[in-house]
Design a protein around this motif. Sequence first.
Motif, mmCIF file in Angstrom:
data_model
loop_
_atom_site.group_PDB
_atom_site.id
_atom_site.type_symbol
_atom_site.label_atom_id
_atom_site.label_comp_id
_atom_site.label_asym_id
_atom_site.label_seq_id
_atom_site.Cartn_x
_atom_site.Cartn_y
_atom_site.Cartn_z
ATOM 1 N N LYS A 115 0.846 -1.191 0.000
ATOM 2 C CA LYS A 115 0.000 0.000 0.000
ATOM 3 C C LYS A 115 0.879 1.238 0.000
ATOM 4 O O LYS A 115 1.948 1.260 0.600
ATOM 5 C CB LYS A 115 -0.937 0.011 1.203
ATOM 6 C CG LYS A 115 -2.176 -0.851 1.019
ATOM 7 C CD LYS A 115 -3.231 -0.550 2.070
ATOM 8 C CE LYS A 115 -4.535 -1.269 1.742
ATOM 9 N NZ LYS A 115 -5.589 -0.975 2.744
ATOM 10 N N ARG A 123 -8.952 13.190 -3.867
ATOM 11 C CA ARG A 123 -10.281 12.652 -4.185
ATOM 12 C C ARG A 123 -10.383 12.399 -5.693
ATOM 13 O O ARG A 123 -10.197 13.317 -6.497
ATOM 14 C CB ARG A 123 -11.370 13.612 -3.726
ATOM 15 C CG ARG A 123 -11.373 13.864 -2.223
ATOM 16 C CD ARG A 123 -12.508 14.794 -1.859
ATOM 17 N NE ARG A 123 -13.796 14.187 -2.182
ATOM 18 C CZ ARG A 123 -14.858 14.858 -2.649
ATOM 19 N NH1 ARG A 123 -14.761 16.170 -2.879
ATOM 20 N NH2 ARG A 123 -15.989 14.240 -2.911
ATOM 21 N N SER A 153 -10.103 0.213 -7.194
ATOM 22 C CA SER A 153 -9.460 -0.494 -6.082
ATOM 23 C C SER A 153 -7.961 -0.221 -6.055
ATOM 24 O O SER A 153 -7.365 -0.046 -4.988
ATOM 25 C CB SER A 153 -9.715 -1.999 -6.201
ATOM 26 O OG SER A 153 -11.082 -2.306 -6.066
ATOM 27 N N ALA A 156 -7.356 3.245 -4.669
ATOM 28 C CA ALA A 156 -7.562 3.253 -3.225
ATOM 29 C C ALA A 156 -6.368 2.620 -2.517
ATOM 30 O O ALA A 156 -5.913 3.109 -1.475
ATOM 31 C CB ALA A 156 -8.847 2.502 -2.879
ATOM 32 N N TYR A 160 -5.423 6.951 -2.656
ATOM 33 C CA TYR A 160 -6.418 7.934 -3.099
ATOM 34 C C TYR A 160 -7.760 7.669 -2.415
ATOM 35 O O TYR A 160 -8.066 6.537 -2.031
ATOM 36 C CB TYR A 160 -6.609 7.858 -4.614
ATOM 37 C CG TYR A 160 -5.406 8.268 -5.425
ATOM 38 C CD1 TYR A 160 -5.237 9.582 -5.847
ATOM 39 C CD2 TYR A 160 -4.424 7.335 -5.768
ATOM 40 C CE1 TYR A 160 -4.124 9.962 -6.588
ATOM 41 C CE2 TYR A 160 -3.310 7.702 -6.510
ATOM 42 C CZ TYR A 160 -3.164 9.006 -6.914
ATOM 43 O OH TYR A 160 -2.062 9.375 -7.651
ATOM 44 N N GLU A 161 -8.557 8.717 -2.304
ATOM 45 C CA GLU A 161 -9.932 8.576 -1.835
ATOM 46 C C GLU A 161 -10.816 8.481 -3.075
ATOM 47 O O GLU A 161 -10.947 9.455 -3.827
ATOM 48 C CB GLU A 161 -10.339 9.775 -0.978
ATOM 49 C CG GLU A 161 -11.759 9.675 -0.423
ATOM 50 C CD GLU A 161 -12.169 10.909 0.353
ATOM 51 O OE1 GLU A 161 -13.385 11.213 0.365
ATOM 52 O OE2 GLU A 161 -11.292 11.582 0.925
ATOM 53 N N VAL A 162 -11.408 7.326 -3.303
ATOM 54 C CA VAL A 162 -12.044 7.022 -4.582
ATOM 55 C C VAL A 162 -13.561 6.964 -4.444
ATOM 56 O O VAL A 162 -14.090 6.371 -3.500
ATOM 57 C CB VAL A 162 -11.531 5.676 -5.141
ATOM 58 C CG1 VAL A 162 -12.168 5.375 -6.495
ATOM 59 C CG2 VAL A 162 -10.012 5.694 -5.266
#
Length: 575
Positions: A115, A123, A153, A156, A160-162
């Motif tokens: 990650k 966003r 996915s 994210a 990132y905020e997806v």
Amino acid sequence: MNLFSDIRALVIDALATLQRQDALPEGLDFANVTVEPPRDPLHGDMATNAAMVLAKPAGMKPRDIAEALAAVLAADDRITSAEVAGPGFLNLRLAPSIWGTVAAAALELGTEFGKSAMGQGQRVNVEYVSANPTGPLHVGHTRGAVFGDALASLLAFAGYEVTREYYINDGGAQVDVLARSAYLRYLEAHGHDVEFIDGTYPGDYLIEVGEALKSIFGDQFVDQPEDVWLEPVRAHAIEAMMEMIRADLGLLGVEMDHFFSEKSLYGTGKIEAAIDSLRDKGLIYRGVLEPPKGKTPEDWEPREQTLFKSTEHGDDVDRPIMKSDGSWTYFAPDIAYHYDKVQRGFDQLIDVFGADHGGYVKRMKAAVSALSDGKTPLDIKLTQLVKLYKNGEPFKMSKRAGTFVTLRDVVEQVGPDVTRFVMLTRKNDAPLDFDFDKVVESGKENPVWYVQYAHARVNSVLRKAVELGIATDGSTFQIEDEAEFALARRIAEWPRLVEIAARTHEPHRVAFFLYDLASDLHALYNRGNEIEKIRFLQEGDKDTSTRKIALIRASQVVISSGLGILGVTPADEMR
């Protein structure tokens, strides 16, 4: 833990040391300095282009920089050798213990390994599928759904905020055709003979809609003019189609965060507000466009139109946004929809379109650039066609759909996991052949099976270890054979691969990586059949077995994590 980032930081520190020693001039930009796997693994574990990209701004020969850099790097305990190659590339070999450290991190972090904080919480809106609500999803929508969902996915996973979004095209003429088609099924439910003409939809999926309309409205719409029944029939049919589409997406494990209705843009002032925003920037005007290519003056009539000056934002021609009768063109609500996205404060927008929307890319990018004053990037990914085969022949259309193969047809044939993985075995803009027979075969040529088998093979080893009383929770490694090093190096590439795939918006890279990782694991297993000392389970030596098992457990962690991004369930065993 991103080993490539760590070694790059080491290279940057070494360059700074050279500057302090006056071996390099001050003021150099290190942004383009990279550390990556060498093209040929025999050349080393990593390679850096530092000398090549800094030579010109430094006014030095690349090889001179590379040799000076090699001397500094060689003094670090993590580097066992730094060799200059060609005109100035620098190949690095790392201390063997480094690979065990990375694999240990994979075991400690589990599926969190790899990650990234690259996204920094930006966003991102990913809009995909967005099929007209006129029937079940077809195989082309399937590819877009899988690609968009995997990309969301992946982003994210990279920090990132997806937001996953579906744009419901319920404001155009096609939903009126849907209503007329549903009305025919409604009449059929009342015992009338009907004929599907004028482009109406003949698929069996509307039979239930017609029966539901009969249950709700009785016979009050029978033999009534269209203006009496069109609106209520349309509203019911759209909702029924969206329920079907949600169910189809559910078969693939796709869940949207937000559904946006095109119809909500009409009569609410939202289209007018978007166009006014462009008008305030001097980008809306009345004018006459040049004739389209291939047209002659005899078959083309110039007329004044209301136009968006999209050429100021990279488009080839300016685009009409209002028809001569004063109604909006199809482009206007799309501008308004993206204006709404910009107003919602997204840092990036991604649209996933079918291949037939290729001509739409520049105008939509121009609109978003204009609406956001160039602050909100829009990336449009096109998904190419899918050709289906079964028994060596093209797969036939679905009777239920009437004219095409549905998403449900595909998933019912091979399951969601196979469907999703196969759809990501080609880059999104490359055509894809989907052979129902080949995608369920057992063998290396089938990437789905090959990756799943790698995950299941590790489980098989772990089960045997438990039977033999061997501990399977160790995090100390014994890596000594080249095949073990190859697997460890591949594991170390995972965090880097995640960032590259996320940056380029290419989730197929994950599928490719998993195949390579599985190949390394299978190669190690097969090599153990020939060389006893590298087998995972060492007879009579439980401690060594535990250390050998740790490496394949680390590879399994990465396989599970990668499959999670693709939306595929790892296989615990193969039958």
